[in-house]
Design an enzyme around this catalytic site. Structure first.
Site, PDB file in Angstrom:
ATOM      1  N   LYS A  17       1.132  -2.870   9.116  1.00 41.12           N
ATOM      2  CA  LYS A  17       2.319  -2.017   9.084  1.00 41.12           C
ATOM      3  C   LYS A  17       3.509  -2.762   9.649  1.00 41.12           C
ATOM      4  O   LYS A  17       3.488  -3.209  10.801  1.00 41.12           O
ATOM      5  CB  LYS A  17       2.069  -0.747   9.889  1.00 41.12           C
ATOM      6  CG  LYS A  17       3.194   0.266   9.775  1.00 41.12           C
ATOM      7  CD  LYS A  17       2.786   1.573  10.414  1.00 41.12           C
ATOM      8  CE  LYS A  17       3.525   2.732   9.791  1.00 41.12           C
ATOM      9  NZ  LYS A  17       3.041   4.022  10.262  1.00 41.12           N
ATOM     10  N   ASP A  68      -0.042  13.500  16.263  1.00 41.89           N
ATOM     11  CA  ASP A  68       0.197  13.786  14.845  1.00 41.89           C
ATOM     12  C   ASP A  68      -1.126  13.866  14.093  1.00 41.89           C
ATOM     13  O   ASP A  68      -1.302  13.255  13.040  1.00 41.89           O
ATOM     14  CB  ASP A  68       1.101  12.717  14.229  1.00 41.89           C
ATOM     15  CG  ASP A  68       1.712  13.157  12.889  1.00 41.89           C
ATOM     16  OD1 ASP A  68       1.705  14.377  12.616  1.00 41.89           O
ATOM     17  OD2 ASP A  68       2.186  12.294  12.136  1.00 41.89           O
ATOM     18  N   GLY A  72       6.184   4.727   4.741  1.00 42.34           N
ATOM     19  CA  GLY A  72       6.317   5.996   5.419  1.00 42.34           C
ATOM     20  C   GLY A  72       7.536   6.034   6.306  1.00 42.34           C
ATOM     21  O   GLY A  72       8.438   5.199   6.206  1.00 42.34           O
ATOM     22  N   GLY A  73       7.561   7.009   7.205  1.00 42.48           N
ATOM     23  CA  GLY A  73       8.727   7.221   8.032  1.00 42.48           C
ATOM     24  C   GLY A  73       8.987   6.102   9.009  1.00 42.48           C
ATOM     25  O   GLY A  73      10.129   5.880   9.421  1.00 42.48           O
ATOM     26  N   MET A  74       7.938   5.375   9.414  1.00 38.76           N
ATOM     27  CA  MET A  74       8.122   4.317  10.406  1.00 38.76           C
ATOM     28  C   MET A  74       8.116   2.925   9.804  1.00 38.76           C
ATOM     29  O   MET A  74       8.614   1.989  10.423  1.00 38.76           O
ATOM     30  CB  MET A  74       7.030   4.403  11.474  1.00 38.76           C
ATOM     31  CG  MET A  74       7.210   5.540  12.447  1.00 38.76           C
ATOM     32  SD  MET A  74       5.944   5.482  13.739  1.00 38.76           S
ATOM     33  CE  MET A  74       6.318   3.905  14.492  1.00 38.76           C
ATOM     34  N   GLY A  75       7.565   2.753   8.639  1.00 36.03           N
ATOM     35  CA  GLY A  75       7.533   1.407   8.093  1.00 36.03           C
ATOM     36  C   GLY A  75       6.782   1.301   6.789  1.00 36.03           C
ATOM     37  O   GLY A  75       6.359   2.291   6.191  1.00 36.03           O
ATOM     38  N   LEU A  98       0.810  -1.213   0.000  1.00 38.57           N
ATOM     39  CA  LEU A  98       0.000   0.000   0.000  1.00 38.57           C
ATOM     40  C   LEU A  98       0.847   1.269   0.000  1.00 38.57           C
ATOM     41  O   LEU A  98       0.471   2.261  -0.591  1.00 38.57           O
ATOM     42  CB  LEU A  98      -0.921   0.022   1.227  1.00 38.57           C
ATOM     43  CG  LEU A  98      -1.930  -1.126   1.345  1.00 38.57           C
ATOM     44  CD1 LEU A  98      -2.770  -0.945   2.589  1.00 38.57           C
ATOM     45  CD2 LEU A  98      -2.812  -1.209   0.118  1.00 38.57           C
ATOM     46  N   GLY A  99       1.954   1.243   0.704  1.00 35.67           N
ATOM     47  CA  GLY A  99       2.767   2.441   0.772  1.00 35.67           C
ATOM     48  C   GLY A  99       3.884   2.280   1.775  1.00 35.67           C
ATOM     49  O   GLY A  99       4.020   1.245   2.432  1.00 35.67           O
ATOM     50  N   VAL A 108       3.562  -0.444   4.656  1.00 36.38           N
ATOM     51  CA  VAL A 108       2.177  -0.825   4.910  1.00 36.38           C
ATOM     52  C   VAL A 108       1.689  -1.734   3.799  1.00 36.38           C
ATOM     53  O   VAL A 108       1.862  -1.446   2.612  1.00 36.38           O
ATOM     54  CB  VAL A 108       1.260   0.403   5.033  1.00 36.38           C
ATOM     55  CG1 VAL A 108      -0.134  -0.007   5.479  1.00 36.38           C
ATOM     56  CG2 VAL A 108       1.843   1.388   6.022  1.00 36.38           C
TER      57      VAL A 108
END
Length: 598
Positions: A43, A137, A24-27, A21-22, A29
């Site tokens: 995630k 956030d 990001g900064g933490m992991g 799916l995508g 998905v």
């Protein structure tokens, strides 16, 4: 969104992974499927976090707290394994563009939609704060606009990466500068009031298309957050009265989520909370997700492993992952144009099947070994089944989205790249089925005298469904295309629990299991009064109530359909003790509120 590569993992815990799916900064998905067919956004954290013992400890604590958040307008955390080699977290998968994507694509929201957004977000924050979490956030990318309201995602997890240069890379704070509170920008201790400040900025963005603290650099934005008066030019007066107290620099002067809800008051009932262009985006995303679920699994990786390039299966999709900035549970997927009728629909999509008339699929269609089939002429058709006559007086049956027969399973076959499951009953009846990827217990099934004939008819049925030529002639307000599991938000009815594992036995049923088990069922059959029923007012609709022991049922006609048929709603509640009728009436009122007007 893209298919998994041959070297990618196919499983995380009990979840089958089907698409990326995508990131990001933490992991990273991934789209996953639970054993009971529900979709999850899973995630997996990045290796640099996975190798940090302090992160694992905080991740475990935050996951445990997040799993207690189960209120409306949040996407619940379903499962997690903070001790896995690659820690992961699975949340309810919901489709809908982020607020950021929706505003960028369709423009600012009208006042009534902003008000609905505010009610949903205040409700979500109240639930998040109730379990001791602070979101930290809350930004337009972490709010999804779904078909029945907003969803707040990524609550509480960002804190696991706070608190040191070994985790953040800078020793600074985690969050989005334009929507931080002053105390967060200055690295001061946070309280729930920090999220309320972020909510105020988010509502300004929803109403105007920009945040209240613009700046040319991150440093300038942070300075404005701490010291500047918010720019509320262009904010409608109704929204301005709401956001001004939220944006107070002093946390003690900001309202609580409960006070915001009291100020906003109840929102009027409605099934489409956003402007039509936003709902079009939601529909396109749902189509794209269903397409991804039909992608075949890549072949096993040979030794030594070799990477291969995938040919895109949907060339018209421009994919935007809502999770690319660290969001937790959903993806935004956009098609250049809506999929037109007849343009290669997915014949195993639940939404496609709910809109398909089983008595049109094989009517006047030639099938090898059976001749040209004919559907019966009847005023009382089964909404998801149809029997067809063959040239020799035999019969072929078609079942759409019903539970796959496991009476006497036979070795599986293959049809156009799909696995076909066979089972037999006696010596002269064979069932041939293909599974629905999103709900593997259900399938498209044909029943014939032999398995070869059932498989041939199944191939013809899938081709006709794919063409879109066999759809119902749907009228506005029809129940037929609705998914009952999406219609009702369990959080809106406290007596409901989660969707039960054995609940989905057909596409128009849903069941919630808890202290009281409640089922919701849509169908179409003649409108015949029930003998001995008691009328019950559900708020504009009069239902028939029947009680038998520890079971209470409500039913009513939603609208007249073709011939002598009427579209019907039936709700049943069963409990182990006590009176089940209050629960079924509460559910009935919520269903009436959410149903389209006939």
């Amino acid at each position: 969104m893209k298919p998994l590569e041959p070297g990618d993992a196919r499983q995380a815990g009990k979840y089958r992974l089907v698409a990326a799916l995508g990131e990001g900064g933490m992991g990273r998905v991934l789209l996953g499927v639970a054993p009971d067919g529900r979709l999850v956004a899973l995630k997996q954290v990045h290796p640099e976090f996975a190798h940090n013992a302090r992160f694992r400890t905080r991740f475990r604590q935050e996951v445990q707290a997040s799993q207690r958040v189960s209120g409306a307008f949040t996407a619940a955390v379903m499962d997690a394994d903070p001790d896995a080699e690659t820690p992961w977290l699975a949340s309810v998968f919901v489709t809908g563009p982020s607020l950021k994507e929706a505003v960028e694509a369709t423009g600012p929201l009208p006042v009534e939609s902003v008000r609905r957004l505010a009610v949903g977000l205040a409700t979500a924050l109240g639930e998040i704060h109730r379990v001791g979490l602070i979101h930290r956030d809350l930004k337009p990318g972490n709010v999804l606009l779904t078909g029945d309201g907003p969803r707040v995602i990524d609550f509480g997890i960002a804190r696991a990466a706070e608190g040191g240069s070994d985790l953040t890379g800078t020793g600074g704070i985690v969050g989005s500068p334009a929507f931080m509170s002053p105390e967060q920008a200055e690295s001061r201790p946070l309280t729930p009031a920090s999220d309320v400040f972020s909510l105020g900025g988010l509502l300004v963005m929803a109403a105007t298309g920009r945040g209240p603290f613009a700046g040319t650099t991150t440093a300038q934005v942070l300075y404005n957050v701490v010291h500047a008066v918010p720019d509320l030019s262009g904010v409608p007066p109704e929204v301005r009265r709401l956001v001004e107290p939220c944006l107070a620099k002093d946390p003690a002067r900001r309202p609580t989520p409960r006070q915001l809800l009291d100020f906003l008051g109840p929102v009027p009932p409605g099934t489409r909370p956003w402007p039509p262009p936003v709902h079009e985006l939601i529909g396109r995303q749902e189509d794209a997700v269903r397409t991804a679920l039909s992608w075949p699994a890549p072949p096993p990786v040979p030794e030594p492993p070799r990477r291969r390039r995938w040919v895109p299966l949907v060339t018209a999709l421009a994919v935007v992952a809502a999770l690319a900035a660290g969001a937790l549970v959903a993806v935004g997927v956009f098609a250049a144009d809506p999929v037109p009728i007849g343009a290669n629909l997915d014949p195993t999509s639940a939404d496609t099947l709910r809109a398909t008339d089983p008595c049109k699929v094989l009517d006047d269609v030639p099938v090898s070994g059976a001749g040209t089939l004919r559907a019966p002429d009847t005023d009382y058709p089964d909404i998801d089944k149809c029997d067809y006559g063959t040239r020799d007086g035999g019969r072929i049956s078609l079942h759409l989205g019903e539970e796959i027969s496991l009476i006497n399973p036979q070795p599986p076959g293959e049809l156009d790249g799909r696995q076909v499951l066979f089972s037999t009953s006696g010596k002269t009846t064979c069932y041939a089925s293909v599974q629905l990827p999103a709900q593997p217990a259900l399938g498209v099934t044909t029943v014939a005298d032999t398995c070869d004939l059932a498989k041939t008819a199944l191939g013809q049925a899938l081709a006709r469904i794919r063409s879109g030529d066999a759809r119902f002639a749907l009228s506005p307000g029809s129940l037929l295309p609705l998914d009952p599991c999406r219609l009702l938000d369990p959080a809106a009815v406290p007596s409901l629990g989660r969707v039960g594992k054995g609940a989905l036995k057909r596409l128009r049923d849903c069941e919630w299991t808890g202290t009281t088990s409640v089922s919701l069922h849509f169908d179409s059959y003649p409108d015949v009064p029930e003998s001995g029923a008691t009328p019950v007012d559900l708020g504009g609709v009069t239902a028939n109530r029947m009680v038998s022991g520890l079971t209470c049922a409500l039913s009513w006609s939603h609208r007249q359909a073709a011939g002598k048929q009427a579209e019907q709603v039936r709700i049943t509640a069963t409990t182990t003790s006590g009176d089940p009728c209050p629960a079924v009436v509460a559910v009935g009122k919520e269903v009436v509120r959410r149903l389209p007007k006939p």
